[in-house]
Structures are given as structure tokens and as C-alpha cells.
Design an enzyme around this catalytic site. Structure first.
Site, PDB file in Angstrom:
ATOM      1  N   ASP A 210      34.216  39.628  41.587  1.00 39.93           N
ATOM      2  CA  ASP A 210      35.263  39.527  40.659  1.00 39.93           C
ATOM      3  C   ASP A 210      36.383  40.338  41.242  1.00 39.93           C
ATOM      4  O   ASP A 210      36.420  41.042  42.163  1.00 39.93           O
ATOM      5  CB  ASP A 210      34.552  40.154  39.447  1.00 39.93           C
ATOM      6  CG  ASP A 210      34.199  41.845  39.829  1.00 39.93           C
ATOM      7  OD1 ASP A 210      34.999  42.814  39.329  1.00 39.93           O
ATOM      8  OD2 ASP A 210      33.144  41.876  40.244  1.00 39.93           O
ATOM      9  N   ASP A 212      38.720  43.512  40.081  1.00 38.70           N
ATOM     10  CA  ASP A 212      38.624  44.793  39.134  1.00 38.70           C
ATOM     11  C   ASP A 212      39.566  45.019  38.170  1.00 38.70           C
ATOM     12  O   ASP A 212      40.655  44.413  38.244  1.00 38.70           O
ATOM     13  CB  ASP A 212      38.189  46.102  40.108  1.00 38.70           C
ATOM     14  CG  ASP A 212      37.478  46.983  39.396  1.00 38.70           C
ATOM     15  OD1 ASP A 212      36.230  46.845  39.067  1.00 38.70           O
ATOM     16  OD2 ASP A 212      37.804  48.317  39.468  1.00 38.70           O
TER      17      ASP A 212
END
Length: 262
Positions: A210, A212
Site C-alpha cells: 500500500d 502509506d
């Protein structure tokens, strides 16, 4: 410690990996630091014996700030392991490090607190050299495995290790990214430094799951545990392929200089 190695290489990682080793046996290693996260699974990749420990336990029941890091590393040392790979799910702090890519970091920043992070609490004192946290030669093996599998991989980068189990605030995340750091994770410290104290060569392989939350201009929503787990599960076969290629490759020989007692 065993007179002959039970395993030559170790892996800390997710609980799905060891099911794909050949002729797996589970062994319980007693350590001065209590039990390991789970029994150690011993199997083979080709002719090489591999020892695997799921960091978070067999059912992911252990949070990152309470992992028995010292027991896990001590057990691998006791089994005769020389080289250790640490695959890990991680977040990106930079727009050019996209989810789905891999990072083989060369630097580490510790932002944890209260973890048992050394084997040398006294009366024996040892100050380990840690300027370069990851073994250069083992990093090259990990990089070559990623490239051979055709995955995007970043050669080098700094991983900042946060305490967890919570994720970072947007302000914290912006600060980490503003330092130029690439990766955020919750388990690389003290795993890496304990391996160094024990004389084990260590390399991390970070799968980016992902962006952040504080990544400037990205508009990313707050990351959730469910999304991270789902992304890792969707990419676990790629992680396994990279690991199997690395485990079957020629590896560095000989342990590093260890602290007293190892």
C-alpha cells in the site's frame, strides 16, 4: 547447539510459506529467551535444508511489538543456519515505490520502543557494528531472484520500523517520507540487529502492499489491516516464487563475526 547444521538457511515470514516445502517436519527449539513464535518447520528446497518460522505465529496471533524476536533468532542459530531471508509486507512512503513492487532495503531506521532488542543485557556487554544493517552478498541473491521472476524491484532503500500495532498518523507518515525514507514496516527491528549479533547474514524482501497514509498528493485513504492482508494474500504466490528462487541460488558461506557466547 547442534554439532551439524539441521538447516543451512532460515526464513521469517507468513504462515502459508512452509506448506510448500518438501517433507516438512516441525521441531520445538528450547531457547534461553522462551518459546519461538511457533515450532520451526524444517523442509527442503532442492538439496538445501530450510528452517521456517512464522513471525506472528501459526495463526497470526502475535502482534509485532510482542514477537519473541530473540527466541526466533536464537533458534535459527542453534539449528546451524547461516543465511536468513526476511520477507515482509510493507507500506510505501514514496510515489515511485508502488504497491506490488518489491524493495530489498539496505538501510534501517528504528522508531520502536520497549522491545527486547539485544542478546547482551549484561553482565556481558557487546556493541555490535550496525552501520550497514543488511548483508550485502545476501541482498544480491534476493535482488537476482526478484529480477529473474520478472517483478519490479528497488535495489536499496531505507525502511523505517514503527512500533505498531497501529498504523501511522498522516503527520508521522509525511515526516517519514520527508526524510527520504522509502518503506515503512513493523518487524524489521529488532529482527535484523539480533541476526547481526548472532552472526547470521540477513536480507529483507519487502512486498509493498500500500501507499502509506501521508504520501503527499496521493489522496490515499487510511490503510487498514484487512486491505494489507488481502493484498499480501493476492500476491503470496509471487513472494513464494521469489523466495524459492533465492533459496535455491548459491548463497554466501560462513557466518559473520558474532557477539560473545555465539
Amino acid at each position: 547447539m547442534a554439532e551439524a547444521p539441521v538447516a543451512e538457511v532460515g526464513v521469517f515470514g507468513g504462515s502459508g510459506f512452509y506448506r510448500f516445502l518438501d517433507d516438512v517436519t516441525e521441531v520445538t527449539v528450547e531457547t534461553p529467551h522462551g518459546p519461538t513464535s511457533a515450532p520451526v518447520a524444517i523442509g527442503r528446497v532442492g538439496e538445501r535444508r530450510v528452517a521456517f518460522i512464522p513471525r506472528h505465529g501459526a495463526h497470526h496471533e502475535l502482534p509485532p511489538h510482542l514477537l519473541p524476536y530473540r527466541a526466533n533468532v536464537w533458534a535459527l542459530h542453534a539449528l546451524g543456519v547461516t543465511n536468513v531471508f526476511g520477507p515482509c509486507a510493507s507500506g510505501s512512503l514514496q510515489p515511485h515505490v508502488a504497491p506490488g513492487s518489491f524493495v530489498v532495503p539496505d538501510q534501517l531506521v528504528d522508531r520502536t520502543s520497549g522491545r527486547a532488542d539485544t542478546f547482551f543485557d549484561g553482565p556481558t556487554v557487546h556493541h555490535v557494528a550496525f552501520a550497514d544493517p543488511y548483508d550485502h552478498d545476501l541482498r544480491q541473491v534476493a535482488l537476482a531472484a526478484c529480477r529473474a521472476e520478472g517483478v519490479e524491484v528497488h535495489d536499496g532503500g531505507t525502511v523505517v520500523v514503527v512500533q505498531g500495532p497501529r498504523f501511522s498518523t498522516r503527520a508521522e507518515s509525511r515526516w517519514y517520507g520527508g526524510q527520504g525514507w522509502e518503506v515503512i514496516n513493523m518487524t524489521q527491528h529488532p529482527e535484523a540487529v539480533l541476526c547481526r549479533e548472532a552472526g547470521l547474514r540477513y536480507a529483507a524482501i519487502a512486498l509493498i502492499t500500500d501507499f502509506d497514509a501521508g504520501l503527499e498528493g496521493s489522496g490515499v485513504p487510511a490503510v487498514t489491516q484487512e486491505e494489507v492482508f488481502a493484498f499480501f494474500e493476492a500476491n503470496v504466490d509471487t513472494v513464494r516464487r521469489v523466495l524459492f528462487r533465492a533459496l535455491a541460488a548459491p548463497l554466501p558461506t560462513g557466518r559473520l563475526e558474532a557477539g560473545p557466547g555465539f
